[in-house]
Design an enzyme around this catalytic site. Structure first.
Site, PDB file in Angstrom:
ATOM      1  CG  ASP A  35      -2.118   0.868   1.096  1.00 12.57           C
ATOM      2  OD1 ASP A  35      -2.070   1.830   0.313  1.00 12.57           O
ATOM      3  OD2 ASP A  35      -3.135   0.595   1.757  1.00 12.57           O
ATOM      4  CG  ASP A  36      -0.322   4.660   0.057  1.00 16.61           C
ATOM      5  OD1 ASP A  36      -1.052   4.353  -0.893  1.00 16.61           O
ATOM      6  OD2 ASP A  36      -0.735   5.302   1.042  1.00 16.61           O
ATOM      7  CB  CYS A  73      -5.903   2.386  -2.237  1.00 12.95           C
ATOM      8  SG  CYS A  73      -6.897   3.554  -1.285  1.00 12.95           S
ATOM      9  NE  ARG A  77      -5.975  -1.322  -2.145  1.00 13.43           N
ATOM     10  CZ  ARG A  77      -5.082  -1.991  -1.408  1.00 13.43           C
ATOM     11  NH1 ARG A  77      -5.284  -3.272  -1.167  1.00 13.43           N
ATOM     12  NH2 ARG A  77      -4.007  -1.397  -0.940  1.00 13.43           N
ATOM     13  CE  LYS A 135      -6.619   0.490   1.272  1.00 14.01           C
ATOM     14  NZ  LYS A 135      -5.660   1.598   1.198  1.00 14.01           N
ATOM     15  CG  HIS A 137     -10.772   1.337   0.253  1.00 13.83           C
ATOM     16  ND1 HIS A 137      -9.908   2.280  -0.275  1.00 13.83           N
ATOM     17  CD2 HIS A 137     -11.810   2.055   0.762  1.00 13.83           C
ATOM     18  CE1 HIS A 137     -10.394   3.495  -0.100  1.00 13.83           C
ATOM     19  NE2 HIS A 137     -11.553   3.392   0.529  1.00 13.83           N
ATOM     20  CG  HIS A 226      -2.744   3.775   3.946  1.00 15.81           C
ATOM     21  ND1 HIS A 226      -3.317   4.518   4.954  1.00 15.81           N
ATOM     22  CD2 HIS A 226      -3.441   4.076   2.827  1.00 15.81           C
ATOM     23  CE1 HIS A 226      -4.318   5.235   4.462  1.00 15.81           C
ATOM     24  NE2 HIS A 226      -4.408   4.996   3.171  1.00 15.81           N
ATOM     25  CG  ASP A 331      -2.375   0.715  -3.211  1.00 16.38           C
ATOM     26  OD1 ASP A 331      -1.269   1.262  -3.096  1.00 16.38           O
ATOM     27  OD2 ASP A 331      -3.290   0.862  -2.375  1.00 16.38           O
ATOM     28  CG  ASN A 332      -1.681   4.337  -4.439  1.00 14.76           C
ATOM     29  OD1 ASN A 332      -2.777   3.916  -4.051  1.00 14.76           O
ATOM     30  ND2 ASN A 332      -0.763   4.784  -3.586  1.00 14.76           N
ATOM     31  CE  LYS A 385      -3.124   7.278  -1.763  1.00 15.50           C
ATOM     32  NZ  LYS A 385      -3.198   6.755  -0.375  1.00 15.50           N
TER      33      LYS A 385
END
Length: 591
Positions: A35-36, A73, A77, A135, A137, A226, A331-332, A385
């Site tokens: 994540d991130d 995110c 996903r 996660k 989301h 994150h 994810d980004n 991001k």
């Protein structure tokens, strides 16, 4: 009565022939979603952060140097799980950053819609066990949770994130941390740490069904890195002093390692982001504080890698590792937002967390890396991001374990997140649907399998003349061949189109619109067609994702709580707000 699982297996055998019974065992599939993480946050992509287990997957598999996702995110996903453009699968934007003008419009529900079939559904229906931990989301109502989207077992965080040490939200976007197990509200253990728990549950699910010999699909959505950036102190302390030279030095060092590794051209130049502060202008105390923030970030990344190593060890101990395909991605790009810079969120943070230097990373403490370190994490790329520069859209991708693949190499072909589902179905031997599933019309997948490039039978994933569009929160891009048309909202961009050759110029330094006017115009027409076909809505004038996040927090959490509070509570809150405003003004006067 015959158990449903055996009916599925019998149907699988009818569909795929006798190899279902007598042929080689179909591979397990493990998808690891960071994540991130910025482009160079992995050791094998140029990082100083210790990621030996991810690097082993890279050495045993393939690194993709030109892989693209979305700049936040849940839209990524949604495409990672369906192979369908996010505007067509319902996640045209995250709920937390969606303007009111878009709410309820086609493609903008903010949750995964029923017309997009997940890879979990397709693999489950072909006889795979399917698990997700971490996660999600993509919805938190009963009909949008993973148990209704193809996952046999699940333990998930339904929001954009939560605290990594405790069961509580990380921002006033939510009134509680929304965890669910198999579709029911769930609670975390007292000794919880996010990366450890996510791997624990995945191993628990995998072990429970191992006796039946069926292959499994396991999706692990880590919260690392994150916000809040948190990690065990002993791991953080390994990096003490490592970042004392600042973000500009780190950005250059990572760029140089990426060149040495062969990920980017030797002549790659870099932009200096306008949001990057002057390290030398900071006081010694400010430098120590900023360096510690990045030390915590590195510790969080290394801890996630350690937990991945524990999963790998488990699979090796049970004899499953050699028959498992791994996919690792972020994810980004790296997260530039400092939540303390957002007034409504800062107030909540001051009331709920500490940011004392000696406690950063620990339980009850909150930190992030901010835009300057985020630029270093994205090195050598431009942006991060939420914006459409390569730093927001290009992330690490590692694939290993595919039978007959050519390992330990770098694939430089342009690759897109929608290519993952076709790839997983390909390695599993499951036919990809083309717009119809079990007798009903559904959204067709738009990606291409990566298996041919993994096996070395071709060097391109997409034809040179194929246009691949992107839009999120008003920032937009179109990829075609080696070129990228891009515009980003302020303050990162100027909201105007630019043209780059991202193969020779991944740092997006040389705008080619004057040298290539015909391409510049034709790619704008391609983008307009992409936006029309996919129902992309224009953003309201003056839109800003941070301002929108404040409005979301006020609407969904702050105002409802104030309405429910007794008058004395409201008075106390007003006093706290007044004190914070007074302190901020006093600081400015002193400066």
């Amino acid at each position: 009565m015959i158990p449903f699982r055996f009916l599925v297996i019998a149907l699988c055998c009818l569909a795929f022939g006798t190899q279902c019974l007598a042929g080689p065992k179909r591979p397990n599939i493990v998808v690891l979603v960071a994540d991130d993480w910025g482009y160079s946050d992995v050791g094998s992509f140029g990082s100083e952060i210790a990621t030996p287990n991810i690097d082993t997957l890279a050495r045993e598999g393939v690194r993709f140097s030109d892989f693209h996702v979305t700049a936040s995110c849940s839209p990524t996903r949604s495409m990672l799980l369906t192979g369908v453009d996010n505007h067509r699968n319902g996640v045209g934007n995250m709920p937390e950053t969606m303007p009111d003008e878009h709410l309820g419009k086609p493609g903008y529900s903010g949750v995964l819609n029923d017309n997009a079939i997940t890879v979990a559904t397709q693999l489950r229906d072909a006889g795979y066990h399917t698990y997700i931990t971490g996660k999600w989301h993509l919805g938190k109502t009963a009909d949008t949770l993973p148990d209704n989207r193809g996952f046999e077992r699940s333990f998930i965080q339904a929001d954009s994130g939560s605290d990594n040490w405790e069961e509580r939200p990380y921002a006033p976007l939510y009134d509680k941390a929304a965890w669910f197990e198999n579709g029911q509200p769930a609670h975390l253990p007292k000794d919880y740490y996010s990366s450890t728990f996510i791997v624990d549950k995945a191993m628990e699910y995998i072990a429970a069904n191992r006796p039946d010999g069926q292959p499994f699909f396991a999706y692990l959505g880590f919260q690392a890195n994150h916000v809040p950036v948190q990690a065990p102190k002993d791991v953080i302390d390994k990096y003490r002093g490592r970042y004392d030279q600042g973000w500009t030095t780190l950005r250059q060092a990572r760029r140089d390692r990426a060149v040495a590794l062969g990920l980017i051209p030797a002549e790659t130049r870099m932009q200096t982001m306008a949001s990057t502060a002057d390290w030398d202008a900071l006081t010694p105390d400010e430098k120590r504080y900023e360096a510690r923030r990045m030390e915590v970030y590195a510790g969080m990344g290394e801890t996630m890698d350690r937990e991945i190593g524990r999963l790998i060890a488990h699979l090796k101990a049970t004899g499953e590792y050699d028959n498992t395909v791994f996919v690792f991605l972020s994810d980004n790009g790296s997260e530039p937002t400092d939540p303390y810079a957002i007034p409504a969120i800062r107030l909540w943070l001051e009331m709920n967390y500490t940011r004392q230097l000696d406690r950063l990373g620990s339980k009850g403490a909150f930190t992030s890396i901010g835009p300057s370190w985020a630029s270093a994490a994205a090195s050598p790329l431009s942006g991060y991001k939420f914006f459409a520069g390569e730093g927001g859209l290009r992330t690490p991708l590692i694939v290993s374990g595919v039978p007959n693949m050519q390992a330990d190499r770098i694939i430089k072909a342009f690759t897109h997140v929608t290519d993952i589902v076709p790839t997983l179905l390909d390695v599993a031997g499951v036919p990809a649907h083309s717009g119809e599933y079990q007798g009903r019309a559904v959204e067709p997948m738009i990606g291409s399998s990566l298996v041919p490039v993994l096996k070395g039978t071709t060097d391109r994933v997409h034809p040179e003349d194929q246009a691949i569009g992107y839009e999120l929160s008003g920032s937009a891009a179109l990829f075609k061949g080696d070129y990228k048309l891009v515009k980003s909202l302020k303050p990162v961009g100027n909201e105007q189109w630019h043209l780059y050759n991202i193969v020779t110029d991944p740092g997006e330094v040389d705008d080619l619109q004057q040298q290539m006017p015909e391409r510049f115009i034709s790619m704008q027409a391609d983008y307009a067609e992409y936006a029309r076909v996919n129902g992309v809505l224009p953003m309201p004038v003056g839109y800003d994702y941070m301002h929108q996040g404040q409005l979301y927090a006020l609407k969904h959490v702050v105002v409802p709580k104030l309405k429910a509070a007794a008058p004395p509570v409201i008075a106390v809150l007003l006093l706290v707000v007044g004190a914070l405003v007074w302190r901020r003004r006093r600081r400015k006067q002193v400066v």
